[in-house]
Design a protein around this motif. Structure first.
Motif, short mmCIF file in Angstrom:
data_model
loop_
_atom_site.label_atom_id
_atom_site.label_comp_id
_atom_site.label_asym_id
_atom_site.label_seq_id
_atom_site.Cartn_x
_atom_site.Cartn_y
_atom_site.Cartn_z
N GLU A 91 -6.36 12.63 4.39
CA GLU A 91 -6.41 11.37 3.66
C GLU A 91 -7.47 10.44 4.25
O GLU A 91 -8.24 9.80 3.52
N ILE A 92 -7.55 10.38 5.59
CA ILE A 92 -8.57 9.57 6.24
C ILE A 92 -9.96 10.10 5.90
O ILE A 92 -10.88 9.33 5.62
N ARG A 93 -10.12 11.41 5.92
CA ARG A 93 -11.42 12.02 5.60
C ARG A 93 -11.87 11.63 4.20
O ARG A 93 -13.02 11.26 3.98
N ASP A 94 -10.94 11.72 3.23
CA ASP A 94 -11.29 11.40 1.84
C ASP A 94 -11.67 9.92 1.70
O ASP A 94 -12.63 9.57 0.99
N ASP A 95 -10.93 9.04 2.40
CA ASP A 95 -11.22 7.60 2.31
C ASP A 95 -12.59 7.28 2.91
O ASP A 95 -13.38 6.51 2.34
N VAL A 96 -12.88 7.88 4.08
CA VAL A 96 -14.16 7.63 4.74
C VAL A 96 -15.31 8.21 3.93
O VAL A 96 -16.38 7.60 3.81
N LYS A 97 -15.11 9.39 3.35
CA LYS A 97 -16.16 10.00 2.54
C LYS A 97 -16.48 9.14 1.33
O LYS A 97 -17.65 8.94 0.97
N GLU A 98 -15.45 8.58 0.71
CA GLU A 98 -15.66 7.72 -0.44
C GLU A 98 -16.45 6.46 -0.06
O GLU A 98 -17.36 6.05 -0.78
N VAL A 107 0.86 -1.19 0.00
CA VAL A 107 0.00 0.00 0.00
C VAL A 107 0.89 1.23 0.00
O VAL A 107 1.75 1.38 0.87
N THR A 108 0.70 2.10 -0.98
CA THR A 108 1.54 3.28 -1.12
C THR A 108 0.73 4.56 -1.04
O THR A 108 -0.49 4.56 -1.22
N ASP A 109 1.41 5.66 -0.75
CA ASP A 109 0.77 6.97 -0.70
C ASP A 109 0.32 7.37 -2.10
O ASP A 109 1.07 7.20 -3.07
N ARG A 110 -0.88 7.89 -2.20
CA ARG A 110 -1.44 8.19 -3.51
C ARG A 110 -0.70 9.31 -4.23
O ARG A 110 -0.78 9.42 -5.46
N ILE A 111 0.03 10.15 -3.47
CA ILE A 111 0.75 11.27 -4.10
C ILE A 111 2.23 10.96 -4.25
O ILE A 111 2.79 11.05 -5.33
N THR A 112 2.89 10.59 -3.15
CA THR A 112 4.33 10.36 -3.18
C THR A 112 4.69 8.97 -3.68
O THR A 112 5.84 8.74 -4.06
N GLU A 156 2.23 13.78 6.99
CA GLU A 156 1.62 15.10 6.87
C GLU A 156 0.25 14.97 6.22
O GLU A 156 0.06 14.19 5.29
N ASN A 157 -0.72 15.73 6.74
CA ASN A 157 -2.10 15.73 6.22
C ASN A 157 -2.75 14.35 6.28
O ASN A 157 -3.58 13.99 5.43
N TRP A 158 -2.39 13.55 7.31
CA TRP A 158 -3.00 12.22 7.44
C TRP A 158 -4.49 12.31 7.67
O TRP A 158 -5.25 11.44 7.24
#
Length: 343
Positions: free
Chosen positions: A274-281, A41-46, A269-271
């Motif tokens: 990222e959690i908010r976006d995953d839960v919203k989806e 599992v990798t970071d979607r940006i980096t 940073e900004n974890w």
């Protein structure tokens, strides 16, 4: 089928490669078995590794061998190996069904013990056997309370068996406690071994163990006052009546998800974003979301406001008790829906 052959691996070194993980399981001191696929599992940006991944084997038997390898080091770090979240949910569901089936079988066979035993589900995970005894013993003497727990973690599975001394006391508890809200959760999955087939009749209403069973008999003001006085270990009836007058939490458009993350374990940073976006989806599957906020200073609290109450209820029914990133979520309605500002 695939989930039953897959494990979730945590605490991986940042420089670890899929080939390293494959070699670890296939050529270790005690090999787990042939690996079919490794996905980090990798970071979607980096695109950097998050230190977790999934390992799929060819054989189901390899999963238990792999989990037994927890704690062994790979590139200097001891790995944590678990079932996948969907597999955990499947195991928990099968355990609940097995318990319900055992209760139905005991009821059909008859016997005084079966006639006096209740299956109680949808319990708060923090409740102990003493808490459950205090909740039910107002209806009569209890022989024992058997709270089912995970054998590895010791954590409650959210259901228990309550054995009353007399059948009429079990019947009274079934009629009055079915649907009762305690510590923010509604005890609506209450079954009984009091009648053949595991079904109890209360004033013409059938109460069983089906997942969609919602009927029950509400507490009267007097019995509620007595119950609250019992739980608070009070002898003053006026105190019990005061507790009974406290309004119950009603269904709203607002939902609170608890135990979704551990802020002390989040380092990126900004974890929270990222959690908010995953839960919203994930939650958007159940209806339109008006607002969502992550309280990053809490112990895993996420607040969501849906466009309508039915959407909120669908989300609660689907998500409560599920596992997310190794944590079991608790999802409830809350009355005051005020946005939480991330600072």
């Amino acid at each position: 089928e695939r989930d039953q052959r897959t494990v979730f691996v945590m605490q991986l070194a940042a420089r670890v490669k899929p080939s390293d993980i494959m070699d670890f399981f296939e050529r270790g001191e005690i090999p787990a078995g042939r690996v079919r696929d490794v996905r980090l599992v990798t970071d979607r940006i980096t695109r950097k590794s998050k230190g977790v991944g999934y390992v799929e084997f060819y054989e189901k038997a390899s999963v238990s061998k792999a989990i037994a390898m927890t704690g062994q080091k790979l590139l200097g770090l001891p790995m944590i190996i678990q079932h996948t979240e969907s597999e955990k949910n499947r195991i928990a569901e099968e355990a609940a069904k097995a318990a319900a089936g055992a209760l139905l079988g005991a009821s059909a066979a008859g016997g005084a013990a079966a006639l006096s035993r209740l299956y109680v589900g949808s319990l708060d995970f923090a409740l102990t056997e003493d808490d459950i005894r205090s909740l039910f013993e107002i209806h009569g003497p209890i022989d024992f309370v058997n709270l089912h727990k995970d054998p590895d973690t010791g954590r409650s599975k959210g259901f228990a068996f309550v054995q009353f001394h007399r059948p009429e006391h079990a019947k009274s508890a079934l009629e009055k406690m079915h649907g009762y809200e305690f510590k923010g959760r509604q005890v609506y999955k209450t079954g009984s071994g009091m009648f053949p087939g595991g079904v109890a009749s209360a004033g013409g209403m059938a109460l069983g163990l089906d997942d969609d069973e919602k009927v029950g008999v509400a507490l009267t003001s007097a019995s509620r006052a007595a119950l609250m006085a019992k739980l608070a270990r009070r002898d003053d009836p006026a105190a019990g009546l005061a507790a009974a007058a406290k309004p119950e939490v009603v269904a709203t458009r607002c939902v609170l998800l608890k135990n979704m993350f551990d802020p002390s374990a989040e380092t990126e940073e900004n974890w929270d974003t990222e959690i908010r976006d995953d839960v919203k989806e994930e939650c958007s599957k159940y209806g339109k979301i008006v607002h969502i906020a992550v309280d990053k200073n809490s112990q895993g609290y996420i607040y969501i406001k849906f466009d309508a109450i039915p959407f909120a209820q669908q989300a609660i029914n689907a998500l409560n008790g599920r596992f997310f990133s190794g944590k079991q979520a608790c999802v409830v309605h809350f009355v005051y829906c005020q946005p939480v500002t991330d600072k």
